[in-house]
Design a protein around this motif. Structure first.
Motif, PDB file in Angstrom:
ATOM      1  N   GLY A 111      -3.181 -47.013  28.997  1.00  0.00           N
ATOM      2  CA  GLY A 111      -2.699 -47.044  30.375  1.00  0.00           C
ATOM      3  C   GLY A 111      -2.867 -45.714  31.088  1.00  0.00           C
ATOM      4  O   GLY A 111      -3.035 -45.670  32.287  1.00  0.00           O
ATOM      5  N   ARG A 115      -6.041 -45.452  33.622  1.00  0.00           N
ATOM      6  CA  ARG A 115      -5.325 -45.481  34.907  1.00  0.00           C
ATOM      7  C   ARG A 115      -5.307 -46.897  35.480  1.00  0.00           C
ATOM      8  O   ARG A 115      -5.766 -47.176  36.576  1.00  0.00           O
ATOM      9  CB  ARG A 115      -5.967 -44.491  35.876  1.00  0.00           C
ATOM     10  N   TYR A 116      -4.727 -47.840  34.695  1.00  0.00           N
ATOM     11  CA  TYR A 116      -4.632 -49.221  35.149  1.00  0.00           C
ATOM     12  C   TYR A 116      -3.681 -49.395  36.325  1.00  0.00           C
ATOM     13  O   TYR A 116      -3.920 -50.214  37.209  1.00  0.00           O
ATOM     14  CB  TYR A 116      -4.151 -50.129  34.010  1.00  0.00           C
ATOM     15  N   ASP A 117      -2.595 -48.667  36.343  1.00  0.00           N
ATOM     16  CA  ASP A 117      -1.570 -48.852  37.367  1.00  0.00           C
ATOM     17  C   ASP A 117      -2.050 -48.354  38.718  1.00  0.00           C
ATOM     18  O   ASP A 117      -2.599 -47.267  38.846  1.00  0.00           O
ATOM     19  CB  ASP A 117      -0.295 -48.103  36.993  1.00  0.00           C
ATOM     20  N   LYS A 118      -1.829 -49.172  39.737  1.00  0.00           N
ATOM     21  CA  LYS A 118      -2.209 -48.759  41.078  1.00  0.00           C
ATOM     22  C   LYS A 118      -1.169 -47.840  41.701  1.00  0.00           C
ATOM     23  O   LYS A 118      -1.496 -46.971  42.481  1.00  0.00           O
ATOM     24  CB  LYS A 118      -2.407 -49.985  41.968  1.00  0.00           C
ATOM     25  N   ARG A 119       0.083 -48.035  41.370  1.00  0.00           N
ATOM     26  CA  ARG A 119       1.146 -47.212  41.939  1.00  0.00           C
ATOM     27  C   ARG A 119       1.370 -45.981  41.078  1.00  0.00           C
ATOM     28  O   ARG A 119       1.450 -46.065  39.858  1.00  0.00           O
ATOM     29  CB  ARG A 119       2.435 -48.010  42.048  1.00  0.00           C
ATOM     30  N   SER A 120       1.493 -44.854  41.737  1.00  0.00           N
ATOM     31  CA  SER A 120       1.687 -43.612  41.000  1.00  0.00           C
ATOM     32  C   SER A 120       3.040 -43.589  40.300  1.00  0.00           C
ATOM     33  O   SER A 120       3.187 -42.974  39.247  1.00  0.00           O
ATOM     34  CB  SER A 120       1.549 -42.408  41.928  1.00  0.00           C
ATOM     35  N   ASN A 122       4.477 -46.137  38.767  1.00  0.00           N
ATOM     36  CA  ASN A 122       4.310 -46.832  37.487  1.00  0.00           C
ATOM     37  C   ASN A 122       3.489 -45.995  36.512  1.00  0.00           C
ATOM     38  O   ASN A 122       3.765 -45.985  35.309  1.00  0.00           O
ATOM     39  CB  ASN A 122       3.638 -48.183  37.707  1.00  0.00           C
ATOM     40  N   PHE A 123       2.480 -45.315  37.024  1.00  0.00           N
ATOM     41  CA  PHE A 123       1.642 -44.470  36.173  1.00  0.00           C
ATOM     42  C   PHE A 123       2.458 -43.318  35.577  1.00  0.00           C
ATOM     43  O   PHE A 123       2.373 -43.038  34.385  1.00  0.00           O
ATOM     44  CB  PHE A 123       0.469 -43.929  36.991  1.00  0.00           C
ATOM     45  N   PHE A 126       4.799 -44.588  32.872  1.00  0.00           N
ATOM     46  CA  PHE A 126       4.126 -44.794  31.591  1.00  0.00           C
ATOM     47  C   PHE A 126       3.797 -43.451  30.933  1.00  0.00           C
ATOM     48  O   PHE A 126       3.833 -43.342  29.705  1.00  0.00           O
ATOM     49  CB  PHE A 126       2.858 -45.623  31.769  1.00  0.00           C
TER      50      PHE A 126
END
Length: 137
Positions: A111, A115-120, A122-123, A126
């Motif tokens: 993840g 960088r699967y998450d579009k929102r920073s 959520n990134f 993780f």
């Protein structure tokens, strides 16, 4: 999060202790220079009577004065275009590899690596979870 030429990119800034354990993580857009986030990153870390090891990108006068105001020393090499270069203990600077080791420990977490998450938000969440897993090892 801002859009850069390559799309939605972010940088993870990390403060790491001597045992490769993350102390503080900070996220910035990719098109923001490293030195602009350094004081905010270091403000959450107790610096008194320590030595801050950092890359050349963090070698600005503002960062140096902030580190000295916290009763700490710095080991940051000057940039090649510095008008008034300062002395740097390159033997001590070799210990900066612990930051690189931390980022190498983050790479197995897909993840973060892809960088699967579009929102920073959520990134970064993780990245905190991965950091907790590194602390537990």
């Amino acid at each position: 999060m801002e859009l850069s030429r390559g799309g939605r990119n972010t940088k993870i800034h990390a403060a790491v202790d001597a045992l490769v354990n993350p102390v503080r993580l900070f996220l910035t857009p990719d098109n923001i220079h490293d030195c602009t986030a350094a004081i905010e990153l270091l403000s959450g870390v107790k610096l008194s009577e320590t030595t801050v090891l950092a890359d050349k990108a963090y070698g600005t006068l503002d960062i140096q004065t902030y580190i000295e105001s916290q009763h700490a020393t710095f080991c940051i090499p000057p940039k090649s275009n510095a008008t008034d270069p300062w002395a740097c203990d390159f033997y001590h600077y070799k210990e900066r590899h612990v930051v690189e080791c931390f980022f190498n420990r983050l790479k197995p977490f897909r993840g973060i690596a892809t960088r699967y998450d579009k929102r920073s938000r959520n990134f970064l969440s993780f990245a905190f979870l991965a950091s907790a897993m590194i602390w537990l090892k």
